[in-house]
Design a protein around this motif. Structure first.
Motif, PDB file in Angstrom:
ATOM      1  N   SER A   1       4.414   5.062  -8.734  1.00 49.16           N
ATOM      2  CA  SER A   1       4.548   5.278  -7.301  1.00 49.16           C
ATOM      3  C   SER A   1       5.020   4.001  -6.611  1.00 49.16           C
ATOM      4  CB  SER A   1       3.216   5.710  -6.702  1.00 49.16           C
ATOM      5  OG  SER A   1       2.285   4.638  -6.720  1.00 49.16           O
ATOM      6  N   LEU A   2       5.647   4.180  -5.443  1.00 54.21           N
ATOM      7  CA  LEU A   2       6.096   3.022  -4.680  1.00 54.21           C
ATOM      8  C   LEU A   2       4.910   2.150  -4.290  1.00 54.21           C
ATOM      9  CD1 LEU A   2       8.312   1.441  -3.217  1.00 54.21           C
ATOM     10  CD2 LEU A   2       7.973   2.956  -1.241  1.00 54.21           C
ATOM     11  N   SER A   3       3.795   2.757  -3.925  1.00 55.40           N
ATOM     12  CA  SER A   3       2.606   1.991  -3.540  1.00 55.40           C
ATOM     13  C   SER A   3       2.143   1.089  -4.676  1.00 55.40           C
ATOM     14  CB  SER A   3       1.475   2.932  -3.120  1.00 55.40           C
ATOM     15  OG  SER A   3       1.770   3.568  -1.901  1.00 55.40           O
ATOM     16  N   ASP A   4       2.122   1.617  -5.902  1.00 52.00           N
ATOM     17  CA  ASP A   4       1.697   0.809  -7.045  1.00 52.00           C
ATOM     18  C   ASP A   4       2.696  -0.302  -7.343  1.00 52.00           C
ATOM     19  OD1 ASP A   4      -0.695   2.086  -7.464  1.00 52.00           O
ATOM     20  OD2 ASP A   4       0.029   3.408  -9.050  1.00 52.00           O
ATOM     21  N   ALA A   5       3.989   0.012  -7.230  1.00 50.03           N
ATOM     22  CA  ALA A   5       5.011  -1.010  -7.483  1.00 50.03           C
ATOM     23  C   ALA A   5       4.893  -2.148  -6.474  1.00 50.03           C
ATOM     24  CB  ALA A   5       6.398  -0.383  -7.430  1.00 50.03           C
ATOM     25  N   ILE A   6       4.662  -1.799  -5.210  1.00 49.37           N
ATOM     26  CA  ILE A   6       4.497  -2.825  -4.179  1.00 49.37           C
ATOM     27  C   ILE A   6       3.243  -3.645  -4.446  1.00 49.37           C
ATOM     28  CG2 ILE A   6       4.036  -3.203  -1.733  1.00 49.37           C
ATOM     29  CD1 ILE A   6       6.967  -2.579  -2.406  1.00 49.37           C
ATOM     30  N   LYS A   7       2.183  -2.994  -4.875  1.00 44.20           N
ATOM     31  CA  LYS A   7       0.949  -3.705  -5.196  1.00 44.20           C
ATOM     32  C   LYS A   7       1.197  -4.751  -6.279  1.00 44.20           C
ATOM     33  CE  LYS A   7      -3.901  -2.682  -6.278  1.00 44.20           C
ATOM     34  NZ  LYS A   7      -4.869  -1.606  -6.623  1.00 44.20           N
ATOM     35  N   MET A   8       2.053  -4.412  -7.248  1.00 51.29           N
ATOM     36  CA  MET A   8       2.330  -5.317  -8.362  1.00 51.29           C
ATOM     37  C   MET A   8       3.112  -6.556  -7.950  1.00 51.29           C
ATOM     38  SD  MET A   8       3.381  -2.675 -11.383  1.00 51.29           S
ATOM     39  CE  MET A   8       2.218  -1.502 -12.088  1.00 51.29           C
ATOM     40  N   ILE A   9       3.746  -6.505  -6.786  1.00 45.41           N
ATOM     41  CA  ILE A   9       4.530  -7.672  -6.371  1.00 45.41           C
ATOM     42  C   ILE A   9       4.031  -8.256  -5.050  1.00 45.41           C
ATOM     43  CG2 ILE A   9       6.355  -6.476  -5.052  1.00 45.41           C
ATOM     44  CD1 ILE A   9       8.333  -8.351  -6.677  1.00 45.41           C
ATOM     45  N   THR A  10       2.835  -7.811  -4.629  1.00 47.09           N
ATOM     46  CA  THR A  10       2.244  -8.362  -3.412  1.00 47.09           C
ATOM     47  C   THR A  10       0.772  -8.708  -3.633  1.00 47.09           C
ATOM     48  OG1 THR A  10       1.803  -6.120  -2.543  1.00 47.09           O
ATOM     49  CG2 THR A  10       3.873  -7.161  -1.905  1.00 47.09           C
ATOM     50  N   ARG A  11      -0.088  -7.707  -3.605  1.00 43.60           N
ATOM     51  CA  ARG A  11      -1.530  -7.935  -3.711  1.00 43.60           C
ATOM     52  C   ARG A  11      -1.935  -8.550  -5.044  1.00 43.60           C
ATOM     53  NH1 ARG A  11      -4.434  -2.472  -2.430  1.00 43.60           N
ATOM     54  NH2 ARG A  11      -6.302  -3.781  -2.635  1.00 43.60           N
ATOM     55  N   ASN A  12      -1.357  -8.038  -6.136  1.00 45.82           N
ATOM     56  CA  ASN A  12      -1.774  -8.517  -7.452  1.00 45.82           C
ATOM     57  C   ASN A  12      -1.419  -9.981  -7.696  1.00 45.82           C
ATOM     58  OD1 ASN A  12      -2.730  -5.953  -7.765  1.00 45.82           O
ATOM     59  ND2 ASN A  12      -1.325  -5.346  -9.387  1.00 45.82           N
ATOM     60  N   PRO A  13      -0.152 -10.380  -7.497  1.00 49.79           N
ATOM     61  CA  PRO A  13       0.134 -11.815  -7.690  1.00 49.79           C
ATOM     62  C   PRO A  13      -0.633 -12.707  -6.724  1.00 49.79           C
ATOM     63  CG  PRO A  13       2.061 -10.658  -6.814  1.00 49.79           C
ATOM     64  CD  PRO A  13       1.089  -9.610  -7.246  1.00 49.79           C
ATOM     65  N   ALA A  14      -0.874 -12.221  -5.500  1.00 54.02           N
ATOM     66  CA  ALA A  14      -1.650 -13.021  -4.543  1.00 54.02           C
ATOM     67  C   ALA A  14      -3.056 -13.269  -5.076  1.00 54.02           C
ATOM     68  CB  ALA A  14      -1.708 -12.318  -3.192  1.00 54.02           C
ATOM     69  N   ARG A  15      -3.663 -12.229  -5.633  1.00 55.00           N
ATOM     70  CA  ARG A  15      -5.022 -12.383  -6.179  1.00 55.00           C
ATOM     71  C   ARG A  15      -5.027 -13.269  -7.416  1.00 55.00           C
ATOM     72  NH1 ARG A  15      -5.548  -8.101  -8.597  1.00 55.00           N
ATOM     73  NH2 ARG A  15      -5.820  -8.942 -10.697  1.00 55.00           N
ATOM     74  N   ILE A  16      -4.084 -13.054  -8.304  1.00 53.20           N
ATOM     75  CA  ILE A  16      -4.007 -13.828  -9.541  1.00 53.20           C
ATOM     76  C   ILE A  16      -3.827 -15.313  -9.245  1.00 53.20           C
ATOM     77  CG2 ILE A  16      -2.635 -14.224 -11.645  1.00 53.20           C
ATOM     78  CD1 ILE A  16      -2.001 -11.145 -11.536  1.00 53.20           C
ATOM     79  N   LEU A  17      -3.027 -15.607  -8.239  1.00 51.42           N
ATOM     80  CA  LEU A  17      -2.744 -16.996  -7.868  1.00 51.42           C
ATOM     81  C   LEU A  17      -3.805 -17.588  -6.942  1.00 51.42           C
ATOM     82  CD1 LEU A  17       1.093 -16.674  -7.229  1.00 51.42           C
ATOM     83  CD2 LEU A  17       0.022 -17.898  -9.136  1.00 51.42           C
ATOM     84  N   GLY A  18      -4.717 -16.747  -6.470  1.00 48.68           N
ATOM     85  CA  GLY A  18      -5.787 -17.246  -5.616  1.00 48.68           C
ATOM     86  C   GLY A  18      -5.394 -17.458  -4.167  1.00 48.68           C
ATOM     87  N   VAL A  19      -4.358 -16.742  -3.684  1.00 50.12           N
ATOM     88  CA  VAL A  19      -3.921 -16.893  -2.296  1.00 50.12           C
ATOM     89  C   VAL A  19      -4.105 -15.592  -1.517  1.00 50.12           C
ATOM     90  CG1 VAL A  19      -2.292 -18.738  -2.838  1.00 50.12           C
ATOM     91  CG2 VAL A  19      -1.506 -16.352  -2.860  1.00 50.12           C
ATOM     92  N   ASP A  20      -4.929 -14.685  -2.022  1.00 48.05           N
ATOM     93  CA  ASP A  20      -5.062 -13.358  -1.432  1.00 48.05           C
ATOM     94  C   ASP A  20      -5.814 -13.354  -0.101  1.00 48.05           C
ATOM     95  OD1 ASP A  20      -7.030 -14.118  -3.365  1.00 48.05           O
ATOM     96  OD2 ASP A  20      -7.978 -12.172  -3.161  1.00 48.05           O
ATOM     97  N   LYS A  21      -6.446 -14.453   0.267  1.00 51.13           N
ATOM     98  CA  LYS A  21      -7.103 -14.492   1.577  1.00 51.13           C
ATOM     99  C   LYS A  21      -6.082 -14.561   2.707  1.00 51.13           C
ATOM    100  CE  LYS A  21     -11.521 -16.503   0.178  1.00 51.13           C
ATOM    101  NZ  LYS A  21     -12.487 -17.641   0.350  1.00 51.13           N
ATOM    102  N   THR A  22      -4.878 -15.027   2.396  1.00 53.71           N
ATOM    103  CA  THR A  22      -3.862 -15.178   3.436  1.00 53.71           C
ATOM    104  C   THR A  22      -2.599 -14.370   3.178  1.00 53.71           C
ATOM    105  OG1 THR A  22      -3.002 -17.157   2.322  1.00 53.71           O
ATOM    106  CG2 THR A  22      -4.634 -17.494   4.057  1.00 53.71           C
TER     107      THR A  22
ATOM    108  N   PHE B   1      -1.611   1.335 -20.386  1.00 55.76           N
ATOM    109  CA  PHE B   1      -2.725   0.724 -21.101  1.00 55.76           C
ATOM    110  C   PHE B   1      -3.275  -0.553 -20.452  1.00 55.76           C
ATOM    111  CE2 PHE B   1      -0.584   3.309 -24.361  1.00 55.76           C
ATOM    112  CZ  PHE B   1      -1.656   4.106 -24.731  1.00 55.76           C
ATOM    113  N   LYS B   2      -2.653  -1.021 -19.373  1.00 55.54           N
ATOM    114  CA  LYS B   2      -3.243  -2.091 -18.572  1.00 55.54           C
ATOM    115  C   LYS B   2      -3.537  -1.530 -17.187  1.00 55.54           C
ATOM    116  CE  LYS B   2      -3.965  -5.911 -19.117  1.00 55.54           C
ATOM    117  NZ  LYS B   2      -5.186  -6.617 -19.624  1.00 55.54           N
ATOM    118  N   SER B   3      -4.615  -1.988 -16.592  1.00 58.62           N
ATOM    119  CA  SER B   3      -4.935  -1.561 -15.234  1.00 58.62           C
ATOM    120  C   SER B   3      -3.821  -1.980 -14.287  1.00 58.62           C
ATOM    121  CB  SER B   3      -6.258  -2.196 -14.798  1.00 58.62           C
ATOM    122  OG  SER B   3      -6.430  -2.098 -13.400  1.00 58.62           O
ATOM    123  N   ILE B   4      -3.452  -1.079 -13.377  1.00 59.76           N
ATOM    124  CA  ILE B   4      -2.433  -1.388 -12.379  1.00 59.76           C
ATOM    125  C   ILE B   4      -2.802  -2.657 -11.613  1.00 59.76           C
ATOM    126  CG2 ILE B   4      -1.356  -0.598 -10.238  1.00 59.76           C
ATOM    127  CD1 ILE B   4      -0.291   0.794 -12.721  1.00 59.76           C
TER     128      ILE B   4
END
Length: 401
Positions: free
Chosen positions: A340-361, A270-273
């Protein structure tokens, strides 16, 4: 200096690429490709991934410590020790998190953090501080010390920001408290993530908080209001608001204990990945054996018992923190939640980076980003951790030169 990772199963933003390679030049990813790398230099360090997974380094956006250390110990040793421990489990970036305390302790934290950040050369990178409290609802305090709970007052939080603004990356509080919305707006103007947590807010209060800068939810379901009844009438709480506000991001303690299988699956349904991040919320016992530990600072903290893979209050009436490490979070999401492993990795890499505002690096394996990389096998057992191009943990059986 180049570090070349070859024979890798790369977890990339667009999917999983087998028989790939990644090249790190100094502290930056300089090339991602498929097949044999090509021409090596004599000075290259080559890592044979042996077909194992190679992913962006894990980002823990909420942790209180590990390896016998708590950030509330307020020592450089504690910061560095926790960072080294988390790195062994694949974390390349983390956000040290405080507990409710006095203003004086918080101000001292900024000094210690600055010193630790300068000396941190062999542990997970520090992204900034997370102030968890002291502006929380009493009934949702959890293991936070009630002695230090209070409402946000401009005189106090302006003083805190004056001393620590450059170090604070996020601040969690109960948005229904008097003065919280004003603080939320102030944090938004300064680029600091305002997060609701330890809250008794009703649905309507959360929607108002979202308009005033509160775009993230601290450890969903833990210390958070849900449907309540008042004089025969039902009211939706913070949990329900979290799902109703599509763009609100959440973090979950995916140790399989704080949230059982059913709730992990419910969140993912019920929440977007893209708006789900994993966090450890770990205390000092992460990476340590079962036994008694202190939650919070050694001199002012409280005794907790670690057993069954989680920390508990001595009377076993409630959890008192997680002892999870980042690899465990990924493993739980794959094996228990069934994603999926890809989604799990996204949840602990890309997503927190974006939420915290550090996704450019940070947050993905792409040329130009920081060379924060983790190699792990099919059981999510970490083989090698690389922070900004430097190998800070390895099992030593995959280095070729």
């Amino acid at each position: 200096m180049r570090t070349i990772i070859e024979n890798a199963t790369l977890i990339l933003p667009e999917g999983i690429l087998k028989n790939g390679f990644a090249v790190c030049t100094d502290s930056i990813i300089s090339q991602i490709g498929e097949g044999p790398f090509g021409k090596y230099n004599d000075s290259d360090m080559v890592i044979d991934a042996k077909g194992n997974y190679v992913s962006p380094g894990f980002i823990d956006m909420h942790t209180h410590g590990a390896g016998g250390h708590d950030f509330m110990d307020n020592t450089v040793e504690a910061y560095l020790g926790a960072a080294r421990t988390h790195a062994r489990y694949g974390t390349t970036s983390l956000v040290p998190t405080t507990l409710t305390s006095t203003t004086e302790e918080l101000l001292n934290t900024f000094t210690i953090y600055e010193q630790a950040k300068e000396q941190n050369t062999d542990g997970a990178d520090f992204l900034g501080l997370h102030l968890e409290g002291p502006y929380f609802a009493y009934n949702q305090r959890g293991a936070q010390d009630p002695e230090y709970l209070r409402n946000p007052e401009p005189e106090e939080y302006n003083l805190i920001l004056a001393h620590g603004e450059k170090h604070i990356i996020r601040w969690s509080m109960a948005p229904e408290l008097d003065g919280a919305l004003e603080l939320g707006r102030l944090l938004r103007s300064k680029g600091i993530l305002a997060s609701l947590g330890h809250t008794d807010a009703l649905y309507e209060e959360v929607t108002e908080a979202y308009k005033n800068g509160f775009t993230h939810v601290t450890h969903l379901y833990s210390c958070m209001s849900t449907i309540t009844r008042r004089n025969a009438y039902r009211y939706a709480g913070a949990v329900e608001a979290t799902y109703m506000i599509d763009d609100m991001s959440v973090e979950i303690i995916a140790d399989g204990i704080h949230l059982p299988k059913s709730l992990l699956q419910y969140v993912c349904k019920f929440k977007s990945i893209d708006n789900i991040a994993l966090c450890t919320d770990s205390m000092r016992a992460a990476g340590m054996p079962d036994g008694e530990y202190i939650l919070g600072s050694r001199d002012k903290g409280q005794v907790v018992v670690v057993e069954d893979g989680v920390a508990k209050l001595p009377d076993r009436s409630a959890f008192a923190g997680s002892v999870a490490t980042a690899d465990r979070l990924v493993r739980t999401m794959v094996e228990v939640a069934g994603i999926s492993l890809s989604d799990a990795i996204k949840m602990i890499t890309r997503n927190p980076a974006r939420i915290l505002g550090v996704d450019k690096t940070k947050g993905s394996l792409e040329s130009g980003k920081d060379a924060d990389i983790v190699i792990f096998d099919s059981d999510i057992a970490v083989q090698t951790t690389i922070v900004k191009g430097k190998v800070i943990y390895t099992q030593n059986n995959n280095l070729k030169s």
